[in-house]
Design a protein around this motif. Structure first.
Motif, PDB file in Angstrom:
ATOM      1  N   ARG A 144       0.850  -1.193   0.000  1.00 40.93           N
ATOM      2  CA  ARG A 144       0.000   0.000   0.000  1.00 40.93           C
ATOM      3  C   ARG A 144       0.882   1.237   0.000  1.00 40.93           C
ATOM      4  O   ARG A 144       1.925   1.267   0.656  1.00 40.93           O
ATOM      5  CB  ARG A 144      -0.923   0.038   1.226  1.00 40.93           C
ATOM      6  CG  ARG A 144      -2.061  -0.963   1.179  1.00 40.93           C
ATOM      7  CD  ARG A 144      -2.934  -0.887   2.435  1.00 40.93           C
ATOM      8  NE  ARG A 144      -4.161  -1.655   2.283  1.00 40.93           N
ATOM      9  CZ  ARG A 144      -4.265  -2.952   2.435  1.00 40.93           C
ATOM     10  NH1 ARG A 144      -3.168  -3.646   2.755  1.00 40.93           N
ATOM     11  NH2 ARG A 144      -5.408  -3.574   2.274  1.00 40.93           N
ATOM     12  N   ARG A 145       0.416   2.261  -0.711  1.00 38.43           N
ATOM     13  CA  ARG A 145       1.065   3.565  -0.614  1.00 38.43           C
ATOM     14  C   ARG A 145       0.007   4.595  -0.273  1.00 38.43           C
ATOM     15  O   ARG A 145      -1.006   4.711  -0.962  1.00 38.43           O
ATOM     16  CB  ARG A 145       1.784   3.943  -1.905  1.00 38.43           C
ATOM     17  CG  ARG A 145       2.507   5.280  -1.706  1.00 38.43           C
ATOM     18  CD  ARG A 145       3.551   5.614  -2.716  1.00 38.43           C
ATOM     19  NE  ARG A 145       4.292   6.782  -2.237  1.00 38.43           N
ATOM     20  CZ  ARG A 145       5.035   7.558  -2.999  1.00 38.43           C
ATOM     21  NH1 ARG A 145       5.195   7.262  -4.281  1.00 38.43           N
ATOM     22  NH2 ARG A 145       5.656   8.617  -2.488  1.00 38.43           N
ATOM     23  N   GLY A 147      -2.054   4.341   1.999  1.00 34.43           N
ATOM     24  CA  GLY A 147      -3.267   3.613   2.331  1.00 34.43           C
ATOM     25  C   GLY A 147      -3.941   2.958   1.148  1.00 34.43           C
ATOM     26  O   GLY A 147      -4.876   2.166   1.311  1.00 34.43           O
ATOM     27  N   ASN A 148      -3.482   3.252  -0.064  1.00 36.87           N
ATOM     28  CA  ASN A 148      -4.088   2.689  -1.273  1.00 36.87           C
ATOM     29  C   ASN A 148      -3.402   1.377  -1.658  1.00 36.87           C
ATOM     30  O   ASN A 148      -2.170   1.318  -1.758  1.00 36.87           O
ATOM     31  CB  ASN A 148      -3.989   3.679  -2.441  1.00 36.87           C
ATOM     32  CG  ASN A 148      -4.738   4.963  -2.159  1.00 36.87           C
ATOM     33  OD1 ASN A 148      -5.870   4.933  -1.666  1.00 36.87           O
ATOM     34  ND2 ASN A 148      -4.134   6.104  -2.472  1.00 36.87           N
ATOM     35  N   LEU A 149      -4.210   0.345  -1.874  1.00 39.52           N
ATOM     36  CA  LEU A 149      -3.686  -0.972  -2.224  1.00 39.52           C
ATOM     37  C   LEU A 149      -3.086  -0.945  -3.623  1.00 39.52           C
ATOM     38  O   LEU A 149      -3.681  -0.423  -4.561  1.00 39.52           O
ATOM     39  CB  LEU A 149      -4.808  -2.010  -2.151  1.00 39.52           C
ATOM     40  CG  LEU A 149      -4.401  -3.474  -2.375  1.00 39.52           C
ATOM     41  CD1 LEU A 149      -3.494  -3.957  -1.258  1.00 39.52           C
ATOM     42  CD2 LEU A 149      -5.651  -4.350  -2.475  1.00 39.52           C
ATOM     43  N   LEU A 150      -1.882  -1.512  -3.754  1.00 32.26           N
ATOM     44  CA  LEU A 150      -1.201  -1.588  -5.050  1.00 32.26           C
ATOM     45  C   LEU A 150      -1.365  -2.984  -5.628  1.00 32.26           C
ATOM     46  O   LEU A 150      -1.213  -3.972  -4.922  1.00 32.26           O
ATOM     47  CB  LEU A 150       0.285  -1.265  -4.889  1.00 32.26           C
ATOM     48  CG  LEU A 150       0.632   0.074  -4.223  1.00 32.26           C
ATOM     49  CD1 LEU A 150       2.141   0.197  -4.055  1.00 32.26           C
ATOM     50  CD2 LEU A 150       0.083   1.231  -5.031  1.00 32.26           C
ATOM     51  N   LYS A 202       3.208   2.135 -10.757  1.00 32.12           N
ATOM     52  CA  LYS A 202       2.274   1.770  -9.689  1.00 32.12           C
ATOM     53  C   LYS A 202       2.576   2.501  -8.380  1.00 32.12           C
ATOM     54  O   LYS A 202       1.664   2.836  -7.626  1.00 32.12           O
ATOM     55  CB  LYS A 202       2.305   0.250  -9.470  1.00 32.12           C
ATOM     56  CG  LYS A 202       1.815  -0.540 -10.677  1.00 32.12           C
ATOM     57  CD  LYS A 202       1.896  -2.043 -10.470  1.00 32.12           C
ATOM     58  CE  LYS A 202       1.395  -2.795 -11.710  1.00 32.12           C
ATOM     59  NZ  LYS A 202       1.407  -4.271 -11.528  1.00 32.12           N
TER      60      LYS A 202
END
Length: 225
Positions: A144-145, A147-150, A202
């Protein structure tokens, strides 16, 4: 399945070690010289290492010393035809965890590796890696970066894990190739550039600061600047 790196220049001995450890259900990889062994071991993807004392390119004492200086604590069983007490002491003081002389009994060698694995299993390992707002969960195998899932492919995850384990350190293309893909580096391939490019797209969208940086003529470094 535990992974054991075999650093041994004699192919017959290496095959014997691999066969015996595989009989005990262990996953083995083999390299035949000291320089390649050091680069592979620095990747940190192994649970134990068998290390021959006399190697081409870099001897076993230098290798284990440099490994410990890099912060890698993977347990090492040193194997050598040099059997006198002074040599055993030198091997252990350099950073080896155990010492076995040649010729050796394969069952004893496997038993010593099992002891090192049990001992090492009691050492706490990080469950996650973090660099800036980038987090890698080593249990769930997610990234995650902010909080966003990669959405990472398996090789991309392995590459990112290697970069994050060595964040702030410049990694050469050879180091990356041998640690992630697990075989000798082919200077003509562009597989690293392709995967780094995918990771960047990404990890580093335009609205965020870049984490993966190119060091021209050398390799790459992952760090928050």
């Amino acid at each position: 399945m535990a992974r054991v790196l075999i650093i041994e220049d004699d192919r017959v001995t290496a095959d014997e070690i691999c066969a015996e450890l595989q009989r005990y259900g262990l996953d083995t990889e083999w390299v035949g010289d000291g320089n390649s062994g050091l680069e592979r071991a620095r990747g940190g993807f192994y649970d134990a290492i068998t290390l021959d004392r006399m190697l081409p390119g870099m001897d076993g004492l230098t290798l284990v010393t440099r490994l410990r200086e890099s912060g890698v604590q993977t347990p090492v069983l040193m194997i050598s035809a040099l059997s006198d007490a002074d040599e055993r002491v030198r091997g252990l003081r350099a950073g080896g965890d155990d010492y076995l002389t040649k010729p050796f009994n394969p069952d004893e060698m496997a038993a010593r590796i099992e002891v090192l694995l049990r001992r090492h299993a009691g050492i706490a390992r990080p469950m996650a890696l973090r660099v800036g707002d980038l987090e890698l969960d080593l249990i769930d195998r997610t990234a995650r970066r902010g909080g966003n899932l990669l959405d990472l492919l398996p090789t991309e995850f392995k590459l990112l894990e290697f970069l994050m384990r060595h964040s702030g350190r410049v990694l050469t293309r050879t180091m990356i190739f041998e640690a992630v893909w697990g075989y000798h580096f082919d200077p003509g391939t562009n597989v690293i550039e392709v995967h780094i490019g995918r990771l960047r797209r990404k990890l580093d969208p335009p609205e965020r600061d870049a984490l993966i940086h190119t060091v021209r003529g050398v390799g790459y470094v992952l760090e928050a600047r």
